[in-house]
Design a protein around this motif. Structure first.
Motif, PDB file in Angstrom:
ATOM      1  N   PRO A 138       0.440  -1.607  -0.019  1.00 50.88           N
ATOM      2  CA  PRO A 138       0.291  -0.500   0.286  1.00 50.88           C
ATOM      3  C   PRO A 138       0.549   1.438  -0.350  1.00 50.88           C
ATOM      4  O   PRO A 138       0.676   2.460  -0.038  1.00 50.88           O
ATOM      5  N   HIS A 139       1.586   1.690  -0.910  1.00 50.71           N
ATOM      6  CA  HIS A 139       2.713   2.692  -0.935  1.00 50.71           C
ATOM      7  C   HIS A 139       2.275   3.474  -1.983  1.00 50.71           C
ATOM      8  O   HIS A 139       2.836   2.688  -3.331  1.00 50.71           O
ATOM      9  N   GLU A 140       2.651   4.174  -2.167  1.00 51.45           N
ATOM     10  CA  GLU A 140       2.934   5.428  -3.247  1.00 51.45           C
ATOM     11  C   GLU A 140       4.042   5.604  -3.980  1.00 51.45           C
ATOM     12  O   GLU A 140       4.108   5.228  -5.137  1.00 51.45           O
ATOM     13  N   ASP A 141       5.361   5.943  -2.845  1.00 50.18           N
ATOM     14  CA  ASP A 141       6.274   5.781  -3.546  1.00 50.18           C
ATOM     15  C   ASP A 141       6.677   4.934  -2.946  1.00 50.18           C
ATOM     16  O   ASP A 141       7.834   4.790  -1.457  1.00 50.18           O
ATOM     17  N   ARG A 142       7.961   3.765  -4.172  1.00 45.44           N
ATOM     18  CA  ARG A 142       8.184   2.639  -4.060  1.00 45.44           C
ATOM     19  C   ARG A 142       9.384   2.995  -4.055  1.00 45.44           C
ATOM     20  O   ARG A 142      10.139   1.504  -3.672  1.00 45.44           O
ATOM     21  N   ASP A 143       9.925   3.453  -4.092  1.00 49.88           N
ATOM     22  CA  ASP A 143      11.379   3.570  -4.339  1.00 49.88           C
ATOM     23  C   ASP A 143      11.998   3.937  -3.161  1.00 49.88           C
ATOM     24  O   ASP A 143      13.070   3.942  -3.064  1.00 49.88           O
ATOM     25  N   THR A 144      11.167   4.961  -2.197  1.00 51.56           N
ATOM     26  CA  THR A 144      12.000   4.861  -0.866  1.00 51.56           C
ATOM     27  C   THR A 144      11.738   3.664   0.414  1.00 51.56           C
ATOM     28  O   THR A 144      11.628   2.787  -0.401  1.00 51.56           O
ATOM     29  N   TRP A 145      12.867   3.668   0.117  1.00 51.03           N
ATOM     30  CA  TRP A 145      13.718   2.078   1.321  1.00 51.03           C
ATOM     31  C   TRP A 145      12.863   2.306   2.409  1.00 51.03           C
ATOM     32  O   TRP A 145      12.694   3.559   2.926  1.00 51.03           O
ATOM     33  N   ARG A 146      11.747   1.339   2.245  1.00 48.91           N
ATOM     34  CA  ARG A 146      11.441   1.079   4.078  1.00 48.91           C
ATOM     35  C   ARG A 146      11.265  -0.440   5.095  1.00 48.91           C
ATOM     36  O   ARG A 146      11.271  -1.079   3.776  1.00 48.91           O
ATOM     37  N   LEU A 165      18.210   0.190  16.345  1.00 47.22           N
ATOM     38  CA  LEU A 165      17.325   0.783  16.183  1.00 47.22           C
ATOM     39  C   LEU A 165      16.812   1.191  14.005  1.00 47.22           C
ATOM     40  O   LEU A 165      16.296   0.728  14.162  1.00 47.22           O
ATOM     41  N   ARG A 166      17.576   0.934  13.656  1.00 49.72           N
ATOM     42  CA  ARG A 166      18.035   1.198  12.222  1.00 49.72           C
ATOM     43  C   ARG A 166      17.856  -0.228  11.399  1.00 49.72           C
ATOM     44  O   ARG A 166      17.653  -0.772  10.633  1.00 49.72           O
ATOM     45  N   MET A 167      18.074  -1.270  12.463  1.00 50.81           N
ATOM     46  CA  MET A 167      19.028  -2.712  12.535  1.00 50.81           C
ATOM     47  C   MET A 167      17.656  -3.176  12.226  1.00 50.81           C
ATOM     48  O   MET A 167      16.331  -3.052  11.972  1.00 50.81           O
ATOM     49  N   GLY A 168      17.385  -4.072  10.463  1.00 55.39           N
ATOM     50  CA  GLY A 168      16.392  -5.161  10.532  1.00 55.39           C
ATOM     51  C   GLY A 168      16.239  -5.152   9.004  1.00 55.39           C
ATOM     52  O   GLY A 168      17.427  -5.308   8.206  1.00 55.39           O
ATOM     53  N   VAL A 169      15.323  -5.539   7.839  1.00 55.20           N
ATOM     54  CA  VAL A 169      15.464  -5.475   6.486  1.00 55.20           C
ATOM     55  C   VAL A 169      14.403  -4.587   6.378  1.00 55.20           C
ATOM     56  O   VAL A 169      13.299  -4.155   6.788  1.00 55.20           O
ATOM     57  N   TRP A 170      14.543  -4.127   5.494  1.00 53.57           N
ATOM     58  CA  TRP A 170      14.160  -2.481   4.086  1.00 53.57           C
ATOM     59  C   TRP A 170      13.564  -3.105   3.169  1.00 53.57           C
ATOM     60  O   TRP A 170      14.954  -4.112   2.475  1.00 53.57           O
ATOM     61  N   VAL A 171      12.958  -2.646   2.420  1.00 53.89           N
ATOM     62  CA  VAL A 171      12.921  -2.860   0.753  1.00 53.89           C
ATOM     63  C   VAL A 171      12.566  -1.685   0.688  1.00 53.89           C
ATOM     64  O   VAL A 171      11.752  -0.317   1.152  1.00 53.89           O
ATOM     65  N   SER A 172      12.443  -1.607  -0.893  1.00 53.91           N
ATOM     66  CA  SER A 172      11.944  -0.139  -2.237  1.00 53.91           C
ATOM     67  C   SER A 172      11.563  -1.231  -3.220  1.00 53.91           C
ATOM     68  O   SER A 172      11.679  -2.586  -3.583  1.00 53.91           O
ATOM     69  N   ALA A 173      11.226  -0.440  -4.422  1.00 52.29           N
ATOM     70  CA  ALA A 173      11.208  -1.382  -5.791  1.00 52.29           C
ATOM     71  C   ALA A 173      13.327  -1.533  -6.340  1.00 52.29           C
ATOM     72  O   ALA A 173      12.905  -2.384  -6.919  1.00 52.29           O
ATOM     73  N   ARG A 174      14.129  -1.369  -5.756  1.00 53.90           N
ATOM     74  CA  ARG A 174      15.619  -1.228  -6.377  1.00 53.90           C
ATOM     75  C   ARG A 174      15.579  -2.757  -5.817  1.00 53.90           C
ATOM     76  O   ARG A 174      16.132  -3.358  -5.741  1.00 53.90           O
ATOM     77  N   GLY A 175      15.551  -3.177  -4.362  1.00 52.47           N
ATOM     78  CA  GLY A 175      15.374  -4.598  -3.799  1.00 52.47           C
ATOM     79  C   GLY A 175      15.048  -4.685  -2.098  1.00 52.47           C
ATOM     80  O   GLY A 175      14.637  -3.824  -1.695  1.00 52.47           O
TER      81      GLY A 175
END
Length: 184
Positions: A21-29, A86-96
Motif C-alpha cells: 500500500p505504498h505510493e512511493d515505492r522507490d523509498t527504502w522502508r 533502531l535502524r537494524m532490520g529488513v528494508w524494501v523498495s522497488a530497487r531491492g
C-alpha cells in the motif's frame, strides 16, 4: 522531530488486504515496526548516554576540557549505537531488499532474488549463541546455495520475540515485495 526509521507505514495496518500500500515505492522502508526488545535496548542506551553527557558537563566545569571532550565523544558513540540499533532490520523498495545489521548492510537487487521463504529451523534467541526451534525468513540469491543462508528475520530476534503474528505479517509483506518486483 519525526524519526521515520522507527515506524513502518501506518497505511500497512489499515489496509491488510492490499500487500503493497505504498505510493512511493522507490523509498527504502521497513515493512514492520521495530519490536519492544529493540526499542527498549535503544531507550536504555539513550538513557545511559544522557548520564554520560551530564558527566561530560560536570567534568567540563570542574576539570580539564580534554577529559570532558573524551566523555562527550563516548556519549556520541553510545547515541550513534542506539540509533544504529533502531535502524537494524529488513528494508524494501522497488530497487531491492536491504538487510541492515549493526555493522554491515547488505543489499540484494530484486533481479538477483530467487526466493524469499519461511522455514522451520533452529534460530538464535535475541542474536545470542543459544538456539531455539523457530521460524526464519530466508532470502536465496541467484548463484547462492540454499544451505547456510543467514536468516533475514526470525521469530526470536529483537523485533519478533513473543510476536509471532507480527513475524508472519512481516514475512508476508517481504514476500509480497519479492513477488511484485522479483524476476518472473
Amino acid at each position: 522531530m519525526p524519526l521515520p526509521f522507527l515506524t513502518a507505514d501506518r497505511v500497512f495496518d489499515a489496509a491488510d488486504d492490499v500487500p503493497l500500500p505504498h505510493e512511493d515505492r522507490d523509498t527504502w522502508r521497513r515493512p514492520y515496526r521495530p519490536g519492544p526488545w529493540r526499542v527498549g535496548a535503544a531507550a536504555l542506551a539513550l538513557l545511559l548516554a544522557s548520564f554520560v553527557l551530564f558527566a561530560a558537563v560536570i567534568i567540563a566545569a570542574t576539570a580539564e576540557l580534554t577529559s570532558a571532550g573524551l566523555v562527550f565523544v563516548l556519549a556520541l558513540l553510545v547515541i550513534a549505537g542506539a540509533l544504529r540499533l533502531l535502524r537494524m532490520g529488513v528494508w524494501v523498495s522497488a530497487r531491492g531488499l536491504r538487510h541492515v545489521g549493526f555493522l554491515t548492510t547488505r543489499t540484494a537487487p530484486w533481479a538477483q532474488v530467487v526466493s524469499v521463504r519461511t522455514v522451520q529451523q533452529p534460530v538464535r534467541w535475541l542474536g545470542l549463541p543459544r538456539t531455539l526451534q523457530g521460524q526464519a525468513l530466508l532470502l536465496v540469491r541467484r548463484g547462492q546455495a540454499a544451505d547456510g543462508v543467514p536468516p533475514l528475520l526470525t521469530t526470536h530476534n529483537a523485533d519478533f520475540l513473543g510476536r509471532t503474528e507480527a513475524f508472519e505479517r512481516a514475512a508476508d509483506a517481504v514476500g509480497a515485495w519479492a513477488d511484485e518486483y522479483g524476476p518472473r
